[in-house]
Motif scaffolding. Structure first.
Motif, PDB file in Angstrom:
ATOM      1  N   ALA A  65       0.823  -1.217   0.000  1.00  0.00           N
ATOM      2  CA  ALA A  65       0.000   0.000   0.000  1.00  0.00           C
ATOM      3  C   ALA A  65       0.856   1.267   0.000  1.00  0.00           C
ATOM      4  N   GLY A  66       2.185   1.094   0.091  1.00  0.00           N
ATOM      5  CA  GLY A  66       3.085   2.239   0.066  1.00  0.00           C
ATOM      6  C   GLY A  66       3.494   2.768   1.424  1.00  0.00           C
ATOM      7  N   TYR A  67       3.050   2.118   2.505  1.00  0.00           N
ATOM      8  CA  TYR A  67       3.418   2.581   3.844  1.00  0.00           C
ATOM      9  C   TYR A  67       4.852   2.188   4.181  1.00  0.00           C
ATOM     10  N   LEU A  68       5.579   3.115   4.794  1.00  0.00           N
ATOM     11  CA  LEU A  68       6.935   2.835   5.242  1.00  0.00           C
ATOM     12  C   LEU A  68       6.844   1.946   6.480  1.00  0.00           C
ATOM     13  N   ILE A  69       7.428   0.737   6.385  1.00  0.00           N
ATOM     14  CA  ILE A  69       7.330  -0.234   7.477  1.00  0.00           C
ATOM     15  C   ILE A  69       8.688  -0.587   8.073  1.00  0.00           C
ATOM     16  N   GLY A  70       9.777  -0.078   7.488  1.00  0.00           N
ATOM     17  CA  GLY A  70      11.102  -0.375   8.013  1.00  0.00           C
ATOM     18  C   GLY A  70      12.145   0.571   7.456  1.00  0.00           C
ATOM     19  N   SER A  71      13.270   0.643   8.163  1.00  0.00           N
ATOM     20  CA  SER A  71      14.346   1.546   7.761  1.00  0.00           C
ATOM     21  C   SER A  71      15.679   1.041   8.299  1.00  0.00           C
ATOM     22  N   VAL A  72      16.720   1.243   7.523  1.00  0.00           N
ATOM     23  CA  VAL A  72      18.082   0.979   7.984  1.00  0.00           C
ATOM     24  C   VAL A  72      19.012   1.947   7.269  1.00  0.00           C
ATOM     25  N   ARG A  73      20.040   2.392   7.982  1.00  0.00           N
ATOM     26  CA  ARG A  73      21.044   3.298   7.416  1.00  0.00           C
ATOM     27  C   ARG A  73      22.436   2.848   7.846  1.00  0.00           C
ATOM     28  N   LEU A  74      23.405   3.127   6.996  1.00  0.00           N
ATOM     29  CA  LEU A  74      24.816   2.891   7.310  1.00  0.00           C
ATOM     30  C   LEU A  74      25.535   4.231   7.242  1.00  0.00           C
ATOM     31  N   TRP A  75      26.490   4.413   8.137  1.00  0.00           N
ATOM     32  CA  TRP A  75      27.206   5.687   8.284  1.00  0.00           C
ATOM     33  C   TRP A  75      28.706   5.467   8.191  1.00  0.00           C
ATOM     34  N   ASN A  76      29.407   6.422   7.610  1.00  0.00           N
ATOM     35  CA  ASN A  76      30.866   6.348   7.541  1.00  0.00           C
ATOM     36  C   ASN A  76      31.470   6.639   8.910  1.00  0.00           C
ATOM     37  N   VAL A  77      32.424   5.806   9.306  1.00  0.00           N
ATOM     38  CA  VAL A  77      33.198   6.029  10.529  1.00  0.00           C
ATOM     39  C   VAL A  77      34.654   5.688  10.243  1.00  0.00           C
ATOM     40  N   ARG A  78      35.510   6.136  11.129  1.00  0.00           N
ATOM     41  CA  ARG A  78      36.937   5.811  11.081  1.00  0.00           C
ATOM     42  C   ARG A  78      37.248   5.005  12.331  1.00  0.00           C
ATOM     43  N   LEU A  79      38.078   3.999  12.193  1.00  0.00           N
ATOM     44  CA  LEU A  79      38.455   3.121  13.304  1.00  0.00           C
ATOM     45  C   LEU A  79      39.620   3.739  14.068  1.00  0.00           C
ATOM     46  N   GLY A  80      39.302   4.608  15.029  1.00  0.00           N
ATOM     47  CA  GLY A  80      40.323   5.358  15.748  1.00  0.00           C
ATOM     48  C   GLY A  80      40.648   6.627  14.988  1.00  0.00           C
ATOM     49  N   ALA A  81      41.364   7.528  15.624  1.00  0.00           N
ATOM     50  CA  ALA A  81      41.643   8.846  15.039  1.00  0.00           C
ATOM     51  C   ALA A  81      42.348   8.768  13.687  1.00  0.00           C
ATOM     52  N   GLU A  82      43.242   7.826  13.515  1.00  0.00           N
ATOM     53  CA  GLU A  82      44.003   7.704  12.266  1.00  0.00           C
ATOM     54  C   GLU A  82      43.756   6.374  11.572  1.00  0.00           C
ATOM     55  N   GLY A  83      42.693   5.673  11.973  1.00  0.00           N
ATOM     56  CA  GLY A  83      42.458   4.328  11.467  1.00  0.00           C
ATOM     57  C   GLY A  83      41.773   4.260  10.124  1.00  0.00           C
ATOM     58  N   ALA A  84      41.500   3.041   9.726  1.00  0.00           N
ATOM     59  CA  ALA A  84      40.845   2.761   8.444  1.00  0.00           C
ATOM     60  C   ALA A  84      39.372   3.160   8.489  1.00  0.00           C
ATOM     61  N   ASN A  85      38.776   3.245   7.333  1.00  0.00           N
ATOM     62  CA  ASN A  85      37.351   3.553   7.221  1.00  0.00           C
ATOM     63  C   ASN A  85      36.520   2.294   7.395  1.00  0.00           C
ATOM     64  N   ALA A  86      35.310   2.468   7.920  1.00  0.00           N
ATOM     65  CA  ALA A  86      34.346   1.383   8.079  1.00  0.00           C
ATOM     66  C   ALA A  86      32.954   2.013   8.065  1.00  0.00           C
ATOM     67  N   LEU A  87      31.958   1.199   8.318  1.00  0.00           N
ATOM     68  CA  LEU A  87      30.575   1.666   8.380  1.00  0.00           C
ATOM     69  C   LEU A  87      29.986   1.359   9.746  1.00  0.00           C
ATOM     70  N   LEU A  88      29.077   2.212  10.191  1.00  0.00           N
ATOM     71  CA  LEU A  88      28.322   1.993  11.418  1.00  0.00           C
ATOM     72  C   LEU A  88      26.861   1.824  11.005  1.00  0.00           C
ATOM     73  N   LEU A  89      26.248   0.711  11.383  1.00  0.00           N
ATOM     74  CA  LEU A  89      24.869   0.444  11.017  1.00  0.00           C
ATOM     75  C   LEU A  89      23.923   0.963  12.090  1.00  0.00           C
ATOM     76  N   GLY A  90      22.867   1.608  11.660  1.00  0.00           N
ATOM     77  CA  GLY A  90      21.823   1.958  12.603  1.00  0.00           C
ATOM     78  C   GLY A  90      21.165   3.285  12.304  1.00  0.00           C
ATOM     79  N   PRO A  91      20.013   3.441  12.837  1.00  0.00           N
ATOM     80  CA  PRO A  91      19.253   2.358  13.449  1.00  0.00           C
ATOM     81  C   PRO A  91      18.550   1.485  12.413  1.00  0.00           C
ATOM     82  N   LEU A  92      18.302   0.249  12.809  1.00  0.00           N
ATOM     83  CA  LEU A  92      17.442  -0.667  12.072  1.00  0.00           C
ATOM     84  C   LEU A  92      16.113  -0.644  12.802  1.00  0.00           C
ATOM     85  N   ALA A  93      15.038  -0.339  12.109  1.00  0.00           N
ATOM     86  CA  ALA A  93      13.725  -0.283  12.749  1.00  0.00           C
ATOM     87  C   ALA A  93      12.667  -0.882  11.835  1.00  0.00           C
ATOM     88  N   VAL A  94      11.726  -1.586  12.447  1.00  0.00           N
ATOM     89  CA  VAL A  94      10.603  -2.184  11.734  1.00  0.00           C
ATOM     90  C   VAL A  94       9.336  -1.869  12.519  1.00  0.00           C
TER      91      VAL A  94
END
Length: 187
Positions: A65-94
């Motif tokens: 019917a077109g209703y939004l029933i869930g959501s998830v997002r990923l965000w850029n983060v760095r592993l420590g001040a000088e570390g490699a890049n990674a992703l942070l997941l959240g929030p996941l909601a249903v």
């Protein structure tokens, strides 16, 4: 079109789509209903504040019917001040009425597959280990890493999208990626 399954029978058909600016009000209302106002006080929120989700990694689930029933997002983060890049997941909601019917699992699988396709190396999150272990997340990979602010160490989980991506990672996660107001996601 995905279908949630309950007791072996299809229960709810839905589609997973890239989040657009049109989804913002509905997504925020969903997050408020499912997670409550304290969601903005979590340590993960400190890493999201003032940032936009990682490019191409914000998704919504909509029913027939077109209703939004869930959501998830990923965000850029760095592993420590000088570390490699990674992703942070959240929030996941249903939507609460659809909990346990496969919508969250479908969103997770889609988000992980897209992150892998876009050649990201690892995803971290703070959440229920019993739920996220089925997708390959483990607290074994986060031992030398920390979140900014209070969190439960057994709920700090990671998934390597590239084997060994977290082998030498240490330090406190830092926000990285695009800055901006997350409510104004570009369509």
């Amino acid at each position: 079109m995905n279908q949630a399954v309950v007791g072996g029978a299809p229960a709810h058909a839905f589609s997973i789509l890239c989040e657009t600016a049109r989804d913002v009000a509905e997504r925020e209302a969903l997050l408020d209903r499912v997670m409550g106002p304290k969601r903005r006080l979590k340590s993960s929120e400190k890493l999201r504040r003032g940032r936009l989700p990682a490019e191409g990694l914000a998704f919504v689930a909509r029913d027939e019917a077109g209703y939004l029933i869930g959501s998830v997002r990923l965000w850029n983060v760095r592993l420590g001040a000088e570390g490699a890049n990674a992703l942070l997941l959240g929030p996941l909601a249903v939507e609460t009425a659809l909990a346990g019917r496969g919508v969250g699992a479908a969103l997770m699988r889609h988000a992980i597959a897209e992150a892998r396709r876009l050649e990201h190396t690892a995803i971290l999150l703070v959440g229920d280990a019993a739920y996220y272990e089925r997708f390959g997340f483990s607290s074994d990979l986060t031992g030398a890493l920390a979140m900014p602010g209070p969190y439960e160490t057994d709920r700090f989980l990671a998934l390597e999208l590239r084997p060994g991506a977290l082998a030498n990672a240490s330090g406190t996660l830092c926000a990285s990626g695009r800055t901006g107001i997350t409510r104004n996601l570009v369509a």
